[in-house]
Design an enzyme around this catalytic site. Structure first.
Site, mmCIF file in Angstrom:
data_model
loop_
_atom_site.group_PDB
_atom_site.id
_atom_site.type_symbol
_atom_site.label_atom_id
_atom_site.label_comp_id
_atom_site.label_asym_id
_atom_site.label_seq_id
_atom_site.Cartn_x
_atom_site.Cartn_y
_atom_site.Cartn_z
ATOM 1 N N SER A 105 7.511 4.524 -0.856
ATOM 2 C CA SER A 105 6.410 4.946 0.333
ATOM 3 C C SER A 105 7.086 5.673 1.435
ATOM 4 C CB SER A 105 5.722 3.644 0.527
ATOM 5 O OG SER A 105 5.234 3.025 -0.519
ATOM 6 N N ARG A 106 8.384 5.339 1.472
ATOM 7 C CA ARG A 106 9.065 5.838 2.846
ATOM 8 C C ARG A 106 9.843 7.261 2.546
ATOM 9 N NH1 ARG A 106 10.752 0.048 3.501
ATOM 10 N NH2 ARG A 106 9.955 -0.591 5.423
ATOM 11 N N HIS A 110 2.247 4.848 -4.792
ATOM 12 C CA HIS A 110 2.848 5.961 -5.706
ATOM 13 C C HIS A 110 2.754 5.434 -7.133
ATOM 14 C CE1 HIS A 110 6.547 3.527 -5.551
ATOM 15 N NE2 HIS A 110 6.489 3.708 -4.275
ATOM 16 N N GLY A 117 0.736 -1.244 0.013
ATOM 17 C CA GLY A 117 -0.072 -0.116 -0.033
ATOM 18 C C GLY A 117 0.751 1.359 -0.201
ATOM 19 N N VAL A 160 10.881 3.979 -11.096
ATOM 20 C CA VAL A 160 10.232 5.153 -11.423
ATOM 21 C C VAL A 160 10.759 6.315 -10.524
ATOM 22 C CG1 VAL A 160 7.969 6.512 -11.739
ATOM 23 C CG2 VAL A 160 7.869 3.791 -12.337
ATOM 24 N N GLY A 217 4.964 4.665 -8.954
ATOM 25 C CA GLY A 217 5.966 3.576 -9.158
ATOM 26 C C GLY A 217 5.053 2.164 -8.987
ATOM 27 N N HIS A 218 4.146 2.172 -8.002
ATOM 28 C CA HIS A 218 3.287 1.078 -8.014
ATOM 29 C C HIS A 218 2.218 0.956 -9.137
ATOM 30 C CE1 HIS A 218 4.180 1.659 -3.431
ATOM 31 N NE2 HIS A 218 4.573 0.314 -3.624
#
Ligand code: PAF
Length: 281
Positions: A186-187, A31, A28, A176, A33-34
């Site tokens: 995500s961090r 961003h 989850g 990405v 990239g996901h």
């Protein structure tokens, strides 16, 4: 788009889904990239096939002093993003359903997991392999898409699929990046404004090192030292590792002859960012 929370339900549903099925496992906090992985999954299976994304902050891959508790969980926003991206199914189980309290079986990769991130995050890759194997068993995908930012994770999962004969084809997708080169993660939301402004140094140095190699620079240790010093020239950066390794075995290279993976993990405060640069043959 259907959101499934129960294990029994996803198992039944995956038996009836149109094939091929492409799986995008995530934790989850999605961003771009996901979302690129979801796009790649769709391209792989086409209109006829099915795309299943999973959202699960997997407790077994976090160490006792890591950020499991504070890992971002913007589930509503994540679902809205997946809906826009033409995802068919989102599987978002609860931790207590994924792992029984007396769960005692895990998957351990015994070679590639010992180096790079594995050296500073003991148990991390066992947690990753175990949860990904569980997701493969629950969804039975034909394809599974992973990002190259977690290059070591991908290399280890390839070994798992090969050595345990999972009937899944792994697909890797390029990193990405933000406009200034910082790899999406995500961090990144943990970074203060000044840490955020320094963080692209990692990618700049890896890229500069790759240029040095192509221009004939000699000496693995010399290059690693140069990368270490150049990254730490940024006052807030603290290198965990920066290594020149073989992209298949993740063993340290004896010479600077491609293929080469330049891999780094760097702390900005308590936030640990990873990045890499692949120099192919
Ligand atoms: O890359 C990640 O986000 C996680 O390690 C994964 C593959 C979803 C397993 O929890």
């Amino acid at each position: 788009m259907r959101v499934v929370r129960r294990l029994k339900e996803i198992r039944q549903l995956s038996r009836t889904l149109a094939r091929p099925i492409s799986l995008v496992p995530t934790m989850g906090a999605l961003h771009d990239g996901h979302l690129a992985l979801v796009g790649r999954a769709r391209n792989t299976v086409g209109r006829q096939g099915s795309v299943v994304a999973t959202i699960f902050v997997n407790p077994t891959q976090f160490g006792p002093h890591e950020d499991f508790g504070r890992y971002p969980r913007p589930i509503r926003q994540d679902l809205a993003r997946l809906r826009e991206r033409d995802c068919d199914i989102v599987f978002a189980p609860k931790a207590e359903d994924m792992y029984s309290a007396d769960s005692s079986v895990s998957i351990q990769e015994n070679k590639l997991s010992l180096v790079l991130c594995g050296a500073s995050r003991p148990g991390h890759f066992s947690g990753v392999c175990t949860v990904v194997a569980k997701l493969f068993n629950l969804v039975s995908p034909d394809f599974a898409v992973f990002g190259q930012k977690d290059f070591q994770q991908l290399a280890i999962l390839r070994r798992m699929v090969r050595d345990l004969n999972f009937p899944v084809q792994l697909i890797s997708h390029p990193i990405v990046r933000e406009a200034d080169g910082l790899a999406l993660s995500s961090r990144n939301v943990y970074l203060s404004a000044v840490q955020r402004s320094e963080a692209p140094v990692v990618q700049r140095v890896l890229r500069a090192a790759a240029t040095k190699i192509t221009k004939g620079f000699r000496g693995v240790a010399r290059l690693e030292n140069w990368m270490h010093r150049s990254i730490e020239a940024s006052p807030l950066a603290k290198v965990d590792y920066v290594s020149v390794v073989d992209p298949d075995t993740l063993e340290r290279k004896a010479s600077l002859r491609p293929p080469i993976l330049l891999a780094a993990a760097v702390f900005f405060g308590s936030t640990r960012l990873i990045d890499n640069y692949l120099l192919e043959k």
